[in-house]
Design a protein around this motif. Structure first.
Motif, PDB file in Angstrom:
ATOM      1  N   UNK A 147     -19.977  18.898  -3.096  1.00 13.90           N
ATOM      2  CA  UNK A 147     -19.677  20.012  -2.214  1.00 13.90           C
ATOM      3  C   UNK A 147     -20.903  20.227  -1.351  1.00 13.90           C
ATOM      4  N   UNK A 148     -20.693  20.255  -0.048  1.00 11.76           N
ATOM      5  CA  UNK A 148     -21.790  20.464   0.886  1.00 11.76           C
ATOM      6  C   UNK A 148     -21.909  21.948   1.187  1.00 11.76           C
ATOM      7  N   UNK A 149     -23.096  22.471   1.092  1.00 14.61           N
ATOM      8  CA  UNK A 149     -23.300  23.893   1.338  1.00 14.61           C
ATOM      9  C   UNK A 149     -22.974  24.701   0.098  1.00 14.61           C
ATOM     10  N   UNK A 150     -22.903  25.990   0.288  1.00 16.73           N
ATOM     11  CA  UNK A 150     -22.649  26.871  -0.845  1.00 16.73           C
ATOM     12  C   UNK A 150     -21.153  27.044  -1.068  1.00 16.73           C
ATOM     13  N   UNK A 151     -20.812  27.560  -2.225  1.00 18.16           N
ATOM     14  CA  UNK A 151     -19.425  27.902  -2.518  1.00 18.16           C
ATOM     15  C   UNK A 151     -19.141  29.364  -2.191  1.00 18.16           C
ATOM     16  N   UNK A 152     -20.154  30.054  -1.684  1.00 20.62           N
ATOM     17  CA  UNK A 152     -20.013  31.469  -1.362  1.00 20.62           C
ATOM     18  C   UNK A 152     -19.246  31.705  -0.082  1.00 20.62           C
ATOM     19  N   UNK A 153     -19.016  32.975   0.198  1.00 19.88           N
ATOM     20  CA  UNK A 153     -18.231  33.349   1.376  1.00 19.88           C
ATOM     21  C   UNK A 153     -18.912  32.957   2.680  1.00 19.88           C
ATOM     22  N   UNK A 154     -20.210  32.672   2.652  1.00 21.28           N
ATOM     23  CA  UNK A 154     -20.915  32.263   3.869  1.00 21.28           C
ATOM     24  C   UNK A 154     -20.530  30.857   4.315  1.00 21.28           C
ATOM     25  N   UNK A 155     -19.833  30.103   3.474  1.00 19.37           N
ATOM     26  CA  UNK A 155     -19.482  28.721   3.783  1.00 19.37           C
ATOM     27  C   UNK A 155     -17.965  28.529   3.878  1.00 19.37           C
ATOM     28  N   UNK A 156     -17.221  29.582   4.149  1.00 20.47           N
ATOM     29  CA  UNK A 156     -15.761  29.489   4.186  1.00 20.47           C
ATOM     30  C   UNK A 156     -15.225  28.882   5.471  1.00 20.47           C
ATOM     31  N   UNK A 157     -15.949  28.994   6.543  1.00 23.81           N
ATOM     32  CA  UNK A 157     -15.406  28.598   7.831  1.00 23.81           C
ATOM     33  C   UNK A 157     -16.142  27.399   8.400  1.00 23.81           C
ATOM     34  N   UNK A 158     -15.429  26.545   9.102  1.00 21.30           N
ATOM     35  CA  UNK A 158     -16.012  25.375   9.738  1.00 21.30           C
ATOM     36  C   UNK A 158     -16.719  25.806  11.021  1.00 21.30           C
ATOM     37  N   UNK A 159     -17.749  25.068  11.417  1.00 23.30           N
ATOM     38  CA  UNK A 159     -18.417  25.408  12.676  1.00 23.30           C
ATOM     39  C   UNK A 159     -17.475  25.190  13.864  1.00 23.30           C
ATOM     40  N   UNK A 160     -17.761  25.865  14.942  1.00 18.11           N
ATOM     41  CA  UNK A 160     -16.979  25.684  16.165  1.00 18.11           C
ATOM     42  C   UNK A 160     -17.240  24.269  16.674  1.00 18.11           C
ATOM     43  N   UNK A 161     -16.195  23.500  16.968  1.00 15.33           N
ATOM     44  CA  UNK A 161     -16.393  22.126  17.442  1.00 15.33           C
ATOM     45  C   UNK A 161     -17.245  22.095  18.722  1.00 15.33           C
ATOM     46  N   UNK A 162     -18.118  21.111  18.810  1.00 17.98           N
ATOM     47  CA  UNK A 162     -19.035  21.011  19.940  1.00 17.98           C
ATOM     48  C   UNK A 162     -18.297  20.923  21.273  1.00 17.98           C
ATOM     49  N   UNK A 163     -17.151  20.227  21.309  1.00 17.43           N
ATOM     50  CA  UNK A 163     -16.429  20.124  22.583  1.00 17.43           C
ATOM     51  C   UNK A 163     -15.937  21.494  23.050  1.00 17.43           C
ATOM     52  N   UNK A 164     -15.639  22.414  22.124  1.00 15.18           N
ATOM     53  CA  UNK A 164     -15.238  23.768  22.514  1.00 15.18           C
ATOM     54  C   UNK A 164     -16.439  24.564  23.019  1.00 15.18           C
ATOM     55  N   UNK A 165     -17.593  24.380  22.390  1.00 16.46           N
ATOM     56  CA  UNK A 165     -18.814  25.052  22.853  1.00 16.46           C
ATOM     57  C   UNK A 165     -19.185  24.550  24.240  1.00 16.46           C
ATOM     58  N   UNK A 166     -19.001  23.242  24.477  1.00 18.89           N
ATOM     59  CA  UNK A 166     -19.292  22.678  25.796  1.00 18.89           C
ATOM     60  C   UNK A 166     -18.384  23.280  26.870  1.00 18.89           C
ATOM     61  N   UNK A 167     -17.132  23.534  26.519  1.00 18.69           N
ATOM     62  CA  UNK A 167     -16.197  24.136  27.467  1.00 18.69           C
ATOM     63  C   UNK A 167     -16.501  25.605  27.732  1.00 18.69           C
ATOM     64  N   UNK A 168     -17.036  26.282  26.718  1.00 17.77           N
ATOM     65  CA  UNK A 168     -17.346  27.707  26.855  1.00 17.77           C
ATOM     66  C   UNK A 168     -18.713  27.980  26.221  1.00 17.77           C
ATOM     67  N   UNK A 169     -19.792  27.899  26.986  1.00 19.62           N
ATOM     68  CA  UNK A 169     -21.140  28.095  26.439  1.00 19.62           C
ATOM     69  C   UNK A 169     -21.365  29.466  25.831  1.00 19.62           C
ATOM     70  N   UNK A 170     -20.453  30.419  26.072  1.00 17.45           N
ATOM     71  CA  UNK A 170     -20.608  31.748  25.479  1.00 17.45           C
ATOM     72  C   UNK A 170     -20.297  31.773  23.992  1.00 17.45           C
ATOM     73  N   UNK A 171     -19.670  30.709  23.501  1.00 18.76           N
ATOM     74  CA  UNK A 171     -19.399  30.617  22.063  1.00 18.76           C
ATOM     75  C   UNK A 171     -20.681  30.325  21.334  1.00 18.76           C
ATOM     76  N   UNK A 172     -20.865  30.964  20.220  1.00 19.22           N
ATOM     77  CA  UNK A 172     -22.064  30.709  19.407  1.00 19.22           C
ATOM     78  C   UNK A 172     -21.706  29.774  18.279  1.00 19.22           C
ATOM     79  N   UNK A 173     -22.647  28.992  17.885  1.00 15.59           N
ATOM     80  CA  UNK A 173     -22.440  28.088  16.749  1.00 15.59           C
ATOM     81  C   UNK A 173     -22.606  28.827  15.461  1.00 15.59           C
TER      82      UNK A 173
END
Length: 173
Positions: A147-173
């Motif tokens: 398991x990569x990362x923690x099993x806690x609630x801080x690791x429940x969500x996947x990062x925003x895909x880079x192609x979406x961040x490229x389309x909208x730089x206002x998105x934070x990683x």
């Protein structure tokens, strides 16, 4: 696609066309698409109702019947006929429905959402057996699937895909 579906003679299956969309919708070289198909089974509606009734404290005979319809169908019984051998009428209906979802939707890729929703990822994954596959002789292979990362609630969500961040730089990683 038009025509009489009852006398369908095309080689392609109409159901697959319904799911896959028109030709060229999903390029063969790239599986990214703007399509967002979502299917909900009647069993899911009944189990959501039963669990929500329990969590809201508004348990009724209809709540129990929703859960029991699924249990009867899974046992190969008529879903609308009471059966004392599988029907439940007492206990924590929210937990019973939650566990029934585990079995009803096995292999349908929705368990993760249930674990995140109830904040039980750590409970479910902390004591898992790393031996997850067998060889052709049926012997368990010692397959490591860390398991990569923690099993806690801080690791429940996947990062925003880079192609979406490229389309909208206002998105934070």
């Amino acid at each position: 696609m038009g025509g009489n579906w009852e006398n369908f003679t095309d080689q392609a299956t109409p159901v697959f066309k319904k799911i896959a969309g028109p030709e060229g919708d999903i390029p063969l070289s790239d599986f990214n698409t703007d399509r967002n198909d979502f299917y909900m089974r009647y069993a899911e509606v009944l189990l959501i109702y039963a669990e929500a009734s329990g969590r809201s404290g508004n348990v009724t005979p209809a709540s129990w019947e929703a859960l029991n319809k699924i249990r009867r169908r899974a046992a190969g019984l008529p879903y609308n006929t009471a059966n004392a051998s599988v029907d439940l009428t007492s206990g924590d209906i929210a937990e019973l429905a939650f566990m029934e979802r585990k079995w009803e939707f096995a292999g349908e890729w929705i368990r993760w959402n249930d674990l995140v929703r109830t904040e039980r990822v750590q409970q479910a994954l902390s004591n898992r057996d790393p031996q997850v596959s067998r060889n052709s002789s049926g012997v368990f292979l010692d397959v490591q699937n860390p398991i990569l990362g923690s099993l806690g609630t801080d690791n429940y969500f996947a990062p925003i895909p880079q192609n979406e961040v490229d389309l909208n730089p206002n998105l934070k990683k």
